[in-house]
Design a protein around this motif. Sequence first.
Motif, PDB file in Angstrom:
ATOM      1  N   ASP A  65      14.705  46.255  66.180  1.00 34.44           N
ATOM      2  CA  ASP A  65      15.503  46.329  67.792  1.00 34.44           C
ATOM      3  C   ASP A  65      16.239  45.871  68.015  1.00 34.44           C
ATOM      4  N   ARG A  96      17.559  49.978  67.343  1.00 28.65           N
ATOM      5  CA  ARG A  96      17.403  50.054  69.208  1.00 28.65           C
ATOM      6  C   ARG A  96      18.696  49.795  69.845  1.00 28.65           C
ATOM      7  N   PHE A  97      19.043  48.835  69.627  1.00 30.08           N
ATOM      8  CA  PHE A  97      20.266  48.300  70.932  1.00 30.08           C
ATOM      9  C   PHE A  97      20.690  48.691  70.412  1.00 30.08           C
ATOM     10  N   ASP A 138      21.274  52.405  71.760  1.00 31.09           N
ATOM     11  CA  ASP A 138      21.122  52.486  73.158  1.00 31.09           C
ATOM     12  C   ASP A 138      22.631  52.388  73.661  1.00 31.09           C
ATOM     13  N   SER A 159      16.260  41.025  72.142  1.00 29.95           N
ATOM     14  CA  SER A 159      14.948  41.659  71.694  1.00 29.95           C
ATOM     15  C   SER A 159      14.155  42.227  72.488  1.00 29.95           C
ATOM     16  N   ASP A 160      13.342  43.262  72.304  1.00 29.67           N
ATOM     17  CA  ASP A 160      12.491  44.576  73.139  1.00 29.67           C
ATOM     18  C   ASP A 160      11.669  42.973  74.442  1.00 29.67           C
ATOM     19  N   THR A 161      11.431  42.165  73.979  1.00 29.35           N
ATOM     20  CA  THR A 161      10.652  40.820  74.910  1.00 29.35           C
ATOM     21  C   THR A 161      11.323  41.074  76.046  1.00 29.35           C
ATOM     22  N   ARG A 162      10.942  40.841  77.345  1.00 24.04           N
ATOM     23  CA  ARG A 162      12.298  40.728  78.418  1.00 24.04           C
ATOM     24  C   ARG A 162      12.419  39.200  78.422  1.00 24.04           C
ATOM     25  N   ASN A 187       9.929  48.934  84.324  1.00 20.30           N
ATOM     26  CA  ASN A 187       9.679  49.423  82.555  1.00 20.30           C
ATOM     27  C   ASN A 187       9.854  51.063  82.546  1.00 20.30           C
ATOM     28  N   SER A 195      20.502  45.831  81.722  1.00 20.44           N
ATOM     29  CA  SER A 195      19.386  47.057  80.269  1.00 20.44           C
ATOM     30  C   SER A 195      20.675  47.986  80.220  1.00 20.44           C
TER      31      SER A 195
END
Length: 243
Positions: A62, A65-66, A69, A139-142, A190, A213
């Motif tokens: 993650d 991925r961050f 992004d 995190s991927d978790t919101r 999402n 985001s």
Amino acid sequence: MNRLAVACLTAVLACSAPTLHAQISARAYAPENLRTLSISDQQRVISQEYAEQSGGRRIPDDQMRFYLDQVNRSSWGFSRIKQDIATSLSGSGGGWNPGGGGGWNPGSGNGVVRCESRDSRQRVCDTGWRSARLSRQLSDTRCEEGRNWGSRNRQVWVSGGCRAEFVEGRGGGWNPGGPGNNYTVTCSSNDNRQQSCAWDSRQGRPALVQQLSGSACVEGRTWGYRGNALWVSNGCRARFGTR
């Protein structure tokens, strides 16, 4: 120097050359503008930079991925990536949130505390602030205030897989309900789908407090308000409150 000595020296250099070359080329070259590279090459140089700074550890998925992004949406340069990796690894234990107890970043104005819920367990991190607000979700978790994070008694707590950076909040702690309180709602689109989130109309008109985001949150285009609900779309994730 006789011919035998020259031959031996030449043989030694020839054998050591590949090793020397491997050592020199071990650190991959990366341009400051990583957007000139393919995604796979971006992943490669970021992974290698993380491994070099961490002593060979693999970068968390993650976190990768961050960074991708930020490179492709926010135009982070390679120096910014390196600096953030160094910050994430500072302190005891390493990892994106070293020690799981929050990290102090003196170069970030009033300071930043990183707090991380591992294996969905609750984690409490000292801040020294009367209240805190979420600065950056890691995190991927919101991370939703009041559900899987909050602040109390000069501490911030996270649970349910929320990992984020926090900064000092304004006024008192989070207290939903009633005008004049720090009422907030986090709403997330999402898979770029439109999402509606309940909003207490007694609080007045909502305002975007913090974008979470990489996708832009623009009122009237990717977020809006009607009745007792907020709506977001096209990947907008943000925290809304009253001004």
